[in-house]
Scaffold this motif. Structure first.
Motif, PDB file in Angstrom:
ATOM      1  N   GLU A  72     -11.493  -8.728   0.866  1.00 61.44           N
ATOM      2  CA  GLU A  72     -12.179  -9.510   1.894  1.00 61.44           C
ATOM      3  C   GLU A  72     -13.391 -10.181   1.269  1.00 61.44           C
ATOM      4  N   HIS A  73     -13.530 -11.490   1.462  1.00 64.99           N
ATOM      5  CA  HIS A  73     -14.608 -12.268   0.869  1.00 64.99           C
ATOM      6  C   HIS A  73     -15.960 -11.816   1.422  1.00 64.99           C
ATOM      7  N   GLY A  74     -16.850 -11.528   0.522  1.00 68.22           N
ATOM      8  CA  GLY A  74     -18.206 -11.176   0.902  1.00 68.22           C
ATOM      9  C   GLY A  74     -18.352  -9.763   1.406  1.00 68.22           C
ATOM     10  N   LYS A  75     -17.351  -8.931   1.228  1.00 63.21           N
ATOM     11  CA  LYS A  75     -17.425  -7.562   1.731  1.00 63.21           C
ATOM     12  C   LYS A  75     -16.951  -6.572   0.671  1.00 63.21           C
ATOM     13  N   ILE A  76     -17.512  -5.368   0.771  1.00 61.42           N
ATOM     14  CA  ILE A  76     -17.025  -4.240  -0.017  1.00 61.42           C
ATOM     15  C   ILE A  76     -16.244  -3.347   0.939  1.00 61.42           C
ATOM     16  N   VAL A  77     -14.942  -3.318   0.789  1.00 60.77           N
ATOM     17  CA  VAL A  77     -14.084  -2.524   1.668  1.00 60.77           C
ATOM     18  C   VAL A  77     -13.946  -1.135   1.067  1.00 60.77           C
ATOM     19  N   ILE A  78     -14.391  -0.148   1.816  1.00 58.47           N
ATOM     20  CA  ILE A  78     -14.286   1.246   1.364  1.00 58.47           C
ATOM     21  C   ILE A  78     -13.027   1.831   1.982  1.00 58.47           C
ATOM     22  N   LEU A  79     -12.122   2.246   1.146  1.00 58.60           N
ATOM     23  CA  LEU A  79     -10.864   2.818   1.626  1.00 58.60           C
ATOM     24  C   LEU A  79     -10.377   3.860   0.630  1.00 58.60           C
ATOM     25  N   CYS A  80      -9.301   4.507   1.009  1.00 57.67           N
ATOM     26  CA  CYS A  80      -8.729   5.546   0.162  1.00 57.67           C
ATOM     27  C   CYS A  80      -7.608   4.966  -0.676  1.00 57.67           C
ATOM     28  N   ASN A  81      -7.764   5.106  -1.979  1.00 51.90           N
ATOM     29  CA  ASN A  81      -6.705   4.705  -2.890  1.00 51.90           C
ATOM     30  C   ASN A  81      -5.662   5.819  -2.962  1.00 51.90           C
ATOM     31  N   LYS A  82      -4.409   5.441  -2.939  1.00 52.19           N
ATOM     32  CA  LYS A  82      -3.349   6.440  -2.923  1.00 52.19           C
ATOM     33  C   LYS A  82      -3.329   7.296  -4.184  1.00 52.19           C
ATOM     34  N   GLY A  83      -3.989   6.848  -5.234  1.00 50.15           N
ATOM     35  CA  GLY A  83      -3.958   7.600  -6.470  1.00 50.15           C
ATOM     36  C   GLY A  83      -2.713   7.301  -7.264  1.00 50.15           C
ATOM     37  N   SER A  84      -1.611   7.741  -6.750  1.00 45.62           N
ATOM     38  CA  SER A  84      -0.318   7.484  -7.387  1.00 45.62           C
ATOM     39  C   SER A  84       0.579   6.773  -6.387  1.00 45.62           C
ATOM     40  N   VAL A  85       0.896   5.524  -6.675  1.00 49.80           N
ATOM     41  CA  VAL A  85       1.768   4.757  -5.793  1.00 49.80           C
ATOM     42  C   VAL A  85       3.170   5.353  -5.792  1.00 49.80           C
ATOM     43  N   ILE A  86       3.584   5.866  -6.927  1.00 49.57           N
ATOM     44  CA  ILE A  86       4.925   6.456  -7.021  1.00 49.57           C
ATOM     45  C   ILE A  86       5.035   7.688  -6.122  1.00 49.57           C
ATOM     46  N   ALA A  87       3.988   8.541  -6.150  1.00 46.62           N
ATOM     47  CA  ALA A  87       4.009   9.737  -5.298  1.00 46.62           C
ATOM     48  C   ALA A  87       4.046   9.347  -3.829  1.00 46.62           C
ATOM     49  N   PHE A  88       3.277   8.336  -3.453  1.00 48.51           N
ATOM     50  CA  PHE A  88       3.284   7.880  -2.065  1.00 48.51           C
ATOM     51  C   PHE A  88       4.671   7.370  -1.675  1.00 48.51           C
ATOM     52  N   GLN A  89       5.306   6.649  -2.549  1.00 50.36           N
ATOM     53  CA  GLN A  89       6.637   6.126  -2.249  1.00 50.36           C
ATOM     54  C   GLN A  89       7.676   7.251  -2.194  1.00 50.36           C
ATOM     55  N   VAL A  90       7.514   8.308  -3.010  1.00 53.03           N
ATOM     56  CA  VAL A  90       8.424   9.452  -2.951  1.00 53.03           C
ATOM     57  C   VAL A  90       8.308  10.172  -1.612  1.00 53.03           C
TER      58      VAL A  90
END
Length: 860
Positions: free
Chosen positions: A739-757
């Motif tokens: 988002e332009h002009g913003k710092i979006v604080i969110l949770c990164n999945k860490g491992s995209v592969i684990a999330f997809q599993v």
């Protein structure tokens, strides 16, 4: 009528010059040229022979020596010679009891080149060269020549007596192996390229043309200037090397003219000698109307008689001249000149060559009404003025004193050695004269130390002048500033602060004079803030295009930046890409309308699920509850409550705990819910397989084996989530790109592969449940929920199939919203498709909830 217009314009220009110069005293000078000289202010060369004579000389001596009309430009040299010799003759400590006079190289001051070529042609090589008026061929008197190098070289080759060159310093003449008898009095232009480049930097000129003579001196200047320009980021638009041979020049003249006229460079540096093909080129370009700023040396201080005239005040000549102190006594000498002693025509035409200091009082400006071109001398005689020598004139003044001191030393040696047979003041040993002359060190009347052996002054100061040429022979010369090479770099160039016109803004009440500005000379327009340079292929570094800075990069204070500066992570670039602004912190907060709506939806669905659970517990003994395995229904409802509530972990400011719980709770509770649906579906299928009950099938049903699906499936999901948390757990991410002009604080999945599993495992359970339920959809019984399970799994699968592409195509808080909405939608689909129809039967149509009723209908 035309003469009246010319006079009016000249009057206004002269009045303007006086007004301007009264505010810039003493840095402004003006001059008037006689228009009878149709060739303009052509610079001439002269040769003077300095003589000593014991006792006084005839008062009419110079009237006999100078018996021809002197061209206008040569008047300065004669006046300097008159003044210097007169000053020396009045000095009791220099050449006492001797008359110090000068004669001329016969015919040289009238037609220099023609005379030299004629005298030294093969047919007349043996003829007499000099006419000393004393008829002494073997005398070794010193000759002063200049300001042209060509003349001095010819004299040096054909005339083996000591000579002093008073023109601009020429490194070729310093080669005493080739020219053993010629010496220079001018200061070497050691820092001239540096001074010119400093002026270019001051006015921000970076696209410069260069015109030089095609000789060793011009090539050396080109090398020094190019090196300094490259160090300072200034580019050469073109380099014209003018051949010295007239025949070669004429074959290329049109090429040089085209180069000058078509080039976008508005500033051109000229370096070379006058009286050459280079001067011819310069005058051609003036006649062609080339509006340029000519940066050059003081010898190019010339008047051009032009019919066309433009009030473009900054186009003209800017000259660099060695700083020389003014000779105060020279003004008094000119005011009291003896017309009987010196030729009369010189006294009457002293105004035709010289600049005058504009130190005219403001009160005298009101008297300009009586000024006309016909009474110029009469008008000037009523005012005080200072006469200013050119650089060559000042060099000639020092040259005369150098010879006088040499003669004085020779006479002292003659007095100390009475056995010498030479008459007093007459010298025959040229080698002795030359050895004394080349090592002479003296202090001139201005207090300046002159060393004939070392003329390379590393700290030589330069004065910078601007020259304007007006109609009717009127010229204006204003001092722009000075260049001090031995000062700190930031103080090398000093520009006059009181000259407002140098940066624009003169106003005199005359419309033509109300808007002057320094013209630019650039290959490309300066890239302003927010832009960066992109160099064009196969062009100079100063030629470039401007492009906007990339995302989140700025260029603000410094112009012409090649690379934009990236903003820190906590800031972002504004739309103009000129400043970095603080970023706003953004996340899916409860205070936001969207966050508040999703939170309310999660709580509402959780409350509804609890109400359904309470309803099922209250009506647990009814056939519709009992027929669909009420224990599994309780487990499914409880799992759905937690599924709704886990979505709240995605709302609010993330932290490390919520980031870990978001995905694990989501995966585990949805696995419980889907595995419960699978268990219910298996139970329905197995129940209708007992039409011919056997011991084995009945044993499986009685032991509750289908219910084991729930812990087994959940255990597998727990193992997958455990591996995920151990290998690459989720973490807090500060997203500055979403988002332009913003710092979006969110949770990164860490491992995209684990999330997809995890999602894939849920999808496989849902697909299995859908297939089993679909196969049992037509089983007969009013209370069988196979159709509802089929439809719920269909909706569930569609929600998550839609989720995947949408999720991967969004960023920031929108991505979180998509995930929360998918959780709520899929959970609501299970609640609505499976339990809402049953609640309607229980609460709205309770009479349908009894098996006995249907049995009575069958009996009757």
């Amino acid at each position: 009528m035309k003469k009246l217009c010319d006079f009016t314009l000249s009057f206004l220009l002269l009045k303007f010059s006086l007004i301007l110069c009264t505010s810039t005293e003493p840095s402004c000078f003006w001059r008037i040229q006689n228009n009878e000289d149709n060739n303009g202010d052509l610079r001439g060369d002269c040769g003077f022979v300095l003589l000593t004579h014991e006792g006084p000389i005839d008062e009419k001596f110079y009237n006999y020596v100078i018996n021809f009309r002197i061209p206008a430009r040569r008047y300065e040299y004669f006046l300097v010679m008159f003044f210097a010799t007169d000053e020396i003759n009045k000095n009791p400590y220099l050449l006492p009891n001797m008359s110090f006079v000068f004669s001329l190289i016969a015919g040289m001051c009238e037609d220099t080149l023609g005379f030299i070529d004629k005298r030294h042609s093969p047919q007349k090589y043996a003829s007499n060269f000099l006419n000393y008026n004393y008829g002494l061929r073997k005398r070794c008197d010193v000759v002063l020549t200049g300001p042209s190098q060509t003349i001095s070289v010819k004299l040096a080759i054909n005339y083996r007596r000591p000579k002093v060159f008073f023109g601009p310093f020429n490194p070729n003449l310093s080669d005493h192996d080739q020219f053993p008898c010629i010496y220079q009095v001018a200061t070497k232009d050691t820092h001239l390229p540096h001074g010119m480049v400093s002026l270019m930097l001051h006015f921000r000129w970076n696209w410069i043309g260069l015109v030089i003579s095609d000789n060793d001196q011009g090539i050396q200047f080109l090398s020094e200037l190019r090196e300094e320009m490259q160090r300072r980021g200034i580019c050469l638009a073109f380099v014209n090397m003018i051949p010295e041979t007239m025949q070669i020049y004429m074959t290329r003249a049109k090429i040089y003219d085209k180069q000058i006229m078509e080039s976008t460079a508005k500033v051109v540096v000229i370096y070379g000698e006058m009286n050459s093909t280079l001067e011819i080129s310069f005058r051609r370009w003036q006649d062609l109307g080339a509006q340029r700023i000519w940066i050059t040396t003081s010898q190019w201080d010339v008047i051009i008689n032009k019919k066309d005239f433009s009030l473009d005040f900054f186009h003209g000549t800017v000259t660099f001249a060695h700083h020389n102190d003014r000779i105060a006594k020279f003004r008094n000498f000119m005011q009291t000149i003896n017309t009987d002693k010196y030729p009369l025509d010189i006294s009457h035409t002293i105004l035709e060559w010289n600049y005058f200091n504009c130190s005219i009082s403001k009160n005298s400006i009101s008297k300009m009404d009586h000024f006309t071109l016909n009474n110029t001398l009469e008008w000037l005689a009523k005012h005080k003025f200072d006469m200013v020598l050119s650089e060559e004139g000042y060099n000639l003044y020092n040259a005369v004193y150098a010879v006088a001191h040499t003669y004085h030393e020779l006479i002292l040696q003659h007095v100390e050695s009475p056995e010498m047979a030479e008459p007093k003041g007459i010298f025959f040993d040229c080698q002795k004269v030359a050895s004394l002359l080349k090592t002479m060190v003296f202090t001139n009347p201005l207090g300046e130390l002159v060393n004939m052996k070392h003329r390379e002054n590393q700290c030589a100061e330069y004065d910078i002048y601007k020259i304007w040429n007006f109609p009717q022979g009127l010229g204006l010369k204003v001092k722009l500033g000075s260049y001090f090479p031995c000062f700190p770099y930031s103080q090398h160039l000093h520009m006059s602060e009181d000259l407002e016109w140098a940066t624009g803004g003169i106003s005199m009440g005359i419309p033509q004079f109300t808007s002057f500005s320094v013209p630019s000379s650039m290959c490309s327009v300066t890239c302003t803030a927010g832009l960066r340079k992109i160099h064009q292929k196969e062009t100079a570094d100063c030629c470039f295009d401007c492009a906007q800075c990339p995302e989140n990069e700025v260029s603000n204070e410094t112009a012409d930046m090649e690379k934009c500066v990236s903003c820190p992570d906590d800031k972002f670039a504004n739309i103009e890409k000129t400043h970095c602004l603080p970023r706003a912190v953004s996340f899916l907060a409860y205070e936001d309308p969207l966050g508040m709506a999703l939170g309310c939806m999660a709580l509402s669905f959780s409350a509804i699920t609890i109400l359904v659970l309470v309803t099922f517990v209250k009506y647990k003994d009814t056939p519709i509850v009992k027929a669909n395995n009420r224990i599994l229904s309780y487990i499914l409802l409880i799992a759905l409550v937690f599924c709704f509530l886990c979505s709240l972990l995605f709302i609010g400011h993330p932290n490390q705990i919520t980031c870990i719980l978001q995905q694990t709770t989501f995966g585990v509770f949805f696995t419980v819910a889907i595995s419960t649906v699978l268990a219910k579906t298996i139970t329905v299928v197995m129940a209708f397989k007992l039409t011919t009950p056997g011991k084995r099938m009945r044993g499986i049903m009685m032991t509750g084996a289908p219910k084991l699906v729930i812990p087994i499936c959940t255990l597998i999901q727990l193992v997958l989530c455990g591996i995920w948390l151990v290998t690459s757990p989720p973490f807090i991410e500060r997203d500055i790109k979403s988002e332009h002009g913003k710092i979006v604080i969110l949770c990164n999945k860490g491992s995209v592969i684990a999330f997809q599993v995890v999602l894939g495992y849920l999808g496989s359970l849902a697909l299995g449940s859908f297939i089993v339920a679909f196969l049992a959809r037509n089983l007969p019984d009013r209370f069988i929920e196979a159709k509802f399970l089929t439809f719920s799994m269909l909706v569930f699968c569609r929600v998550w199939i839609t989720f995947l592409p949408v999720y991967h195509s969004t960023r920031g808080t929108v991505m979180v919203v998509v995930e929360v909405f998918s959780i709520l939608a899929s959970s609501a689909s299970l609640l609505g498709c499976i339990f809402v129809p049953k609640c309607c039967v229980i609460l709205v149509r309770p009479d349908s909830n009894f098996i006995q009723k249907y049995k009575d209908k069958l009996l009757y």
